[in-house]
Enzyme design. Structure first.
Site, PDB file in Angstrom:
ATOM      1  N   GLY A   1       0.837  -1.187   0.000  1.00 53.10           N
ATOM      2  CA  GLY A   1       0.000   0.000   0.000  1.00 53.10           C
ATOM      3  C   GLY A   1       0.869   1.232   0.000  1.00 53.10           C
ATOM      4  N   GLY A   2       0.302   2.332  -0.420  1.00 49.21           N
ATOM      5  CA  GLY A   2       1.031   3.591  -0.454  1.00 49.21           C
ATOM      6  C   GLY A   2       1.297   4.126   0.942  1.00 49.21           C
TER       7      GLY A   2
ATOM      8  N   SER B   1       1.114   5.928   4.266  1.00 53.95           N
ATOM      9  CA  SER B   1       0.007   6.272   5.174  1.00 53.95           C
ATOM     10  C   SER B   1      -1.308   5.574   4.835  1.00 53.95           C
ATOM     11  CB  SER B   1      -0.185   7.799   5.232  1.00 53.95           C
ATOM     12  OG  SER B   1       0.999   8.424   5.673  1.00 53.95           O
TER      13      SER B   1
ATOM     14  N   ASP C   1       9.968   0.351   5.693  1.00 49.80           N
ATOM     15  CA  ASP C   1      10.417   1.435   6.577  1.00 49.80           C
ATOM     16  C   ASP C   1      11.588   0.981   7.453  1.00 49.80           C
ATOM     17  OD1 ASP C   1       8.557   3.201   5.554  1.00 49.80           O
ATOM     18  OD2 ASP C   1       7.162   3.002   7.234  1.00 49.80           O
TER      19      ASP C   1
END
Length: 178
Positions: free
Chosen positions: A10-11, A13, A37
């Site tokens: 997913g993108g 945020s 991340d």
């Protein structure tokens, strides 16, 4: 066959990490949550090695350098080794090049049973979440909201702008059980 790796794409945020954490709490066994991340946080921030890894210009784009691709390849080999050792992995990722990124990831995890999860989120909802995060460049959420899904084939999709992380995790859990 048992699933070895759940890939949540997913993108920025969109809620991939939050859904993965909720799913982790619902699974009977210990699954490791590893995300892009974590990889980015482990990269050098200064010095000659930093320039060729990954940069986040102020327009919200993400520029991936040749060193990042080499480091990412090693990272994925480590994830594959963990899964082959019998520990399930929840891989929280952002497939910046859509289907091409999926193909590269599938090749790196070849021989493992993968469950592909699309974590969607309306761009305006993701942008509002992004605004509350100090670790994001404004514009990433909007730029990535649809782009990361182009050409990607999923086993299951969830939408965090319409359902809670727990409800999304239950959908993924049902797909794992199927």
């Amino acid at each position: 066959m048992t699933t070895d790796v759940v890939v949540l794409n997913g993108g920025s945020s969109s809620g991939t990490t939050t859904v993965a954490r909720a799913l982790q709490g619902m699974l009977d066994d210990a699954w490791l949550l590893l995300g892009v991340d974590d990889l980015v946080d482990a990269l050098p921030r200064h010095g000659p090695g930093a320039a060729a890894t990954i940069t986040f210009p102020p327009d919200g784009s993400v520029l991936v350098g040749p060193v990042f691709l080499r480091v990412q390849e090693a990272w994925l080999a480590g994830i594959a080794a963990i899964a082959r050792a019998g520990v399930g992995v929840l891989l929280d990722d952002v497939l910046l090049a859509g289907g091409a990124s999926q193909d590269r990831l599938a090749a790196a995890l070849s021989g493992l049973d993968l469950l592909w999860v699309g974590v969607r989120c309306d761009a305006d909802v993701a942008a509002a979440r992004e605004a509350g995060r100090a670790d994001r460049v404004t514009g990433m959420a909007v730029a990535q909201a649809e782009a990361v899904h182009r050409g990607v084939r999923y086993d299951v999709e969830v939408d965090t702008s319409r359902a809670s992380p727990e409800d999304c995790a239950r959908v993924v859990l049902a797909a794992l059980a199927a």
